[in-house]
Design a protein around this motif. Structure first.
Motif, PDB file in Angstrom:
ATOM      1  N   ALA A 338       0.830  -1.207   0.000  1.00 17.65           N
ATOM      2  CA  ALA A 338       0.000   0.000   0.000  1.00 17.65           C
ATOM      3  C   ALA A 338       0.865   1.258   0.000  1.00 17.65           C
ATOM      4  O   ALA A 338       0.595   2.213  -0.736  1.00 17.65           O
ATOM      5  N   HIS A 339       1.905   1.252   0.815  1.00 17.34           N
ATOM      6  CA  HIS A 339       2.794   2.420   0.864  1.00 17.34           C
ATOM      7  C   HIS A 339       3.521   2.605  -0.467  1.00 17.34           C
ATOM      8  O   HIS A 339       3.666   3.737  -0.961  1.00 17.34           O
ATOM      9  N   ALA A 340       3.933   1.506  -1.073  1.00 18.42           N
ATOM     10  CA  ALA A 340       4.683   1.594  -2.329  1.00 18.42           C
ATOM     11  C   ALA A 340       3.829   2.136  -3.464  1.00 18.42           C
ATOM     12  O   ALA A 340       4.252   3.039  -4.196  1.00 18.42           O
ATOM     13  N   VAL A 341       2.603   1.614  -3.637  1.00 20.04           N
ATOM     14  CA  VAL A 341       1.779   2.073  -4.758  1.00 20.04           C
ATOM     15  C   VAL A 341       1.225   3.466  -4.477  1.00 20.04           C
ATOM     16  O   VAL A 341       1.065   4.273  -5.407  1.00 20.04           O
ATOM     17  N   GLY A 342       0.953   3.781  -3.214  1.00 14.92           N
ATOM     18  CA  GLY A 342       0.499   5.121  -2.885  1.00 14.92           C
ATOM     19  C   GLY A 342       1.563   6.167  -3.164  1.00 14.92           C
ATOM     20  O   GLY A 342       1.277   7.250  -3.689  1.00 14.92           O
ATOM     21  N   ALA A 343       2.808   5.844  -2.829  1.00  8.09           N
ATOM     22  CA  ALA A 343       3.925   6.761  -3.093  1.00  8.09           C
ATOM     23  C   ALA A 343       4.145   6.943  -4.581  1.00  8.09           C
ATOM     24  O   ALA A 343       4.520   8.029  -5.045  1.00  8.09           O
ATOM     25  N   HIS A 344       3.925   5.898  -5.359  1.00  6.25           N
ATOM     26  CA  HIS A 344       4.100   5.997  -6.812  1.00  6.25           C
ATOM     27  C   HIS A 344       3.064   6.937  -7.427  1.00  6.25           C
ATOM     28  O   HIS A 344       3.367   7.678  -8.369  1.00  6.25           O
ATOM     29  N   VAL A 345       1.848   6.926  -6.891  1.00  2.00           N
ATOM     30  CA  VAL A 345       0.772   7.748  -7.456  1.00  2.00           C
ATOM     31  C   VAL A 345       0.868   9.196  -6.986  1.00  2.00           C
ATOM     32  O   VAL A 345       0.705  10.127  -7.782  1.00  2.00           O
ATOM     33  N   ALA A 346       1.131   9.411  -5.695  1.00  2.00           N
ATOM     34  CA  ALA A 346       1.053  10.771  -5.134  1.00  2.00           C
ATOM     35  C   ALA A 346       2.229  11.120  -4.239  1.00  2.00           C
ATOM     36  O   ALA A 346       2.095  11.977  -3.356  1.00  2.00           O
ATOM     37  N   GLY A 347       3.371  10.486  -4.429  1.00  2.00           N
ATOM     38  CA  GLY A 347       4.547  10.822  -3.649  1.00  2.00           C
ATOM     39  C   GLY A 347       4.475  10.298  -2.225  1.00  2.00           C
ATOM     40  O   GLY A 347       3.577   9.516  -1.874  1.00  2.00           O
ATOM     41  N   PRO A 348       5.404  10.730  -1.363  1.00  2.00           N
ATOM     42  CA  PRO A 348       5.447  10.228   0.016  1.00  2.00           C
ATOM     43  C   PRO A 348       4.150  10.425   0.787  1.00  2.00           C
ATOM     44  O   PRO A 348       3.751   9.560   1.561  1.00  2.00           O
ATOM     45  N   VAL A 349       3.481  11.582   0.558  1.00  2.00           N
ATOM     46  CA  VAL A 349       2.218  11.819   1.265  1.00  2.00           C
ATOM     47  C   VAL A 349       1.170  10.796   0.839  1.00  2.00           C
ATOM     48  O   VAL A 349       0.432  10.246   1.663  1.00  2.00           O
ATOM     49  N   GLY A 350       1.107  10.512  -0.458  1.00  2.00           N
ATOM     50  CA  GLY A 350       0.171   9.506  -0.951  1.00  2.00           C
ATOM     51  C   GLY A 350       0.445   8.139  -0.363  1.00  2.00           C
ATOM     52  O   GLY A 350      -0.486   7.399  -0.018  1.00  2.00           O
ATOM     53  N   GLY A 351       1.724   7.795  -0.233  1.00  2.00           N
ATOM     54  CA  GLY A 351       2.087   6.518   0.375  1.00  2.00           C
ATOM     55  C   GLY A 351       1.649   6.435   1.818  1.00  2.00           C
ATOM     56  O   GLY A 351       1.105   5.414   2.266  1.00  2.00           O
TER      57      GLY A 351
END
Length: 552
Positions: A338-351
């Protein structure tokens, strides 16, 4: 990150506590406390069953097993889903034959009810505690990951191990509170909320993972195989279960038998799980019970298909080394994904946001399931042992409910203590043991009670204790408890530390031996007993099971 995660947790806990307060105000008797007043519709109960069934083992454990073991980890998803076909066959009969508990079903047609109810109570509490272990262990791994507690580091002055233990205790207190104050109404609504959150969160993760590979599952599988370091073997059977050991025929055969034993336990165990059986009594009739199973099959089937994306996606995008570094059993693979794909979409905050949301979903999963398990155990202790055995079937409802609340506290406290000891084992694996014990102890008595005219109370007691005792003894002398170590690091993979080895039974799952023993004991007990079955009771049970006439 930590503040965001903590805030999401607090919001969810406040919502569930609000549900509990509402349920407490609307719980007035045994029917409300044990069965939610039997007011839930088929779809509502189906969502609650799915919420009860899709546990921490599903969301955390299976994703971790697939990420580390590839194709073999998906066996759990297949087994958990196929098991519902057997449940669908028996659900109507179970709903009509019982009132609150599994023991009600078994005692319906026998002459001597007290020994049967005592045996069913022992079995119910044992299976529930094993299942509780898995959820509590998952809670420790989950919160440690979300709060950034890594092995060897300290958090708020506590070591990683102490922080994990504190987490397990807090989850234990919450689950006890849900059951003690809200009963079945609170537990059911928490499970429904959890099912909605879990399905929504899993869909989001699946879409994001597949999106990384152009929505091409083959590309995802290929990347997972490359990142695993095992190549194409990662996508074929035999990497974890039933591998061919060159030059060692004994280990090869044992591995394949272990694989079959696990599959047998997963498929046969569901219908013997006490907390699943009790869910069938929350609907008004057998038709609603069958509808609820149909709904749960749809939800559970969709969810387990998506575990493929979670597991193989974690292997491809997170990597084996990083997963094992956070948790050697892989219980945090879905969270790391979840952290990896979130960071890919919206950067560290998204992750951080997606990790916090996924963590809250997993936390909701754990709280919902443990509440159902504690409720099943406390209901059995209060209704079957206190109400029907000690009080000869004539207790006051207020007494029975009070005993149920005390029992909930005691069972929850026992689960917390045992979970602290077993916190390093994979949660899906712990659940498989609970399924094996349920299949060995409860399934023979259920099937023979419903379909064998000659079956009697001695057979029921012998079947329950025979299946339960054999499965526990085999587990104790198996590699689960001692003698299993990582061939590379030497780290113990058993409950006991490395160097302690007293295992005599080679299989990790006892189902292939203990399930036949349970049936054999039930049949032998029936034939050897002096008592004769009451044909009128059997006829009454058959009519009730098929038509619902006379059911509660």
């Amino acid at each position: 990150m930590t503040e965001l995660t903590f805030g999401v947790f607090v919001v969810f806990v406040l919502i569930t506590l609000g549900i509990t307060v509402w349920a407490r105000a609307n719980t007035r008797g045994a029917d409300d406390f044990y069965a939610g007043g039997r007011t839930f519709s088929g779809p509502q109960n189906g969502m609650a069953i799915a919420g009860d069934y899709m546990s921490a083992a599903s969301f955390l454990g299976i994703a971790g097993l697939i990420a580390l073991s590839g194709y073999d980890g998906f066996l759990y998803s297949i087994g958990f889903l196929v098991a519902w076909l057997l449940a669908l066959l028996l659900v109507g009969a179970l709903r009509n034959a019982g009132r609150f508990t599994l023991a009600d079903v078994l005692a319906q047609r026998v002459r001597r009810q007290p020994p049967v109810r005592r045996a069913a109570v022992v079995s119910t509490v044992t299976v529930s505690v094993f299942y509780l272990l898995a959820q509590m262990v998952g809670a420790g791994a989950l919160v440690s990951m979300l709060l950034g507690v890594h092995p060897g580091e300290r958090f708020l002055g506590m070591s990683a191990g102490v922080a994990e233990t504190v987490t397990i205790v807090v989850v234990g207190l919450l689950m006890i509170g849900y059951v003690v104050f809200g009963g079945m109404k609170a537990t059911t609504w928490v499970q429904i909320v959890k099912a909605v959150l879990l399905m929504g969160g899993t869909v989001v993760l699946t879409v994001l993972v597949l999106g990384r590979f152009g929505f091409d599952p083959s590309a995802m599988l290929g990347s997972a195989a490359d990142a695993s370091g095992r190549g194409d073997a990662f996508l074929r059977p035999g990497l974890h279960y039933g591998p061919d050991v060159e030059g060692d025929a004994y280990r090869t055969i044992v591995g394949k038998l272990d694989f079959f034993s696990l599959a047998l336990a997963l498929v046969l165990g569901t219908v013997g799980l006490p907390h699943i059986v009790t869910r069938f009594f929350t609907v008004p009739d057998a038709r609603a019970a069958r509808t609820s199973v149909s709904w749960s099959i749809g939800l559970v089937g969709a969810f387990y298909l998506m575990t493929l994306a979670l597991g193989f996606g974690a292997a491809a995008l997170v990597g084996r080394e990083e997963i094992v570094a956070q948790d050697p059993s892989g219980n945090t693979a879905a969270l790391q994904l979840a952290h990896a794909v979130g960071a890919h979409v919206a950067g560290p905050v998204g992750g951080d946001v997606l990790l916090a949301f996924t963590g809250a979903v997993a936390f909701a999963t754990i709280l919902a399931v443990v509440s159902g398990l504690v409720l099943a155990s406390s209901t059995s202790l209060a209704h079957d042992y206190f109400g029907q055995v000690l009080m000869f079937g004539r207790p006051r409802e207020s007494q029975e409910v009070a005993v149920a609340r005390v029992a909930a506290f005691l069972v929850g406290a026992l689960a917390v203590v045992l979970a602290v000891v077993a916190r390093d084992l994979n949660v899906a694996f712990l659940v498989a043991l609970a399924f094996a014990i349920a299949a060995s102890a409860n399934l023979p008595a259920i099937v023979l009670s419903l379909f064998w005219r000659r079956f009697n109370s001695t057979g029921a007691v012998a079947g329950i204790y025979g299946g339960l005792g054999s499965s526990l003894v085999l587990v104790f002398f198996s590699p689960v408890v001692s003698g299993k170590a990582d061939p590379v690091t030497g780290r113990s993979l058993s409950l006991f530390p490395a160097g302690v080895d007293f295992h005599l039974f080679p299989l990790e799952n006892p189902g292939i031996v203990s399930v036949p023993i349970g049936f054999a004991c039930a049949v032998a007990g029936t034939f050897l007993a002096r008592e004769k079955a009451d044909p009128l009771r059997y006829d009454d049970l058959s009519v009730r099971a098929l038509t619902g006439a006379g059911s509660h």
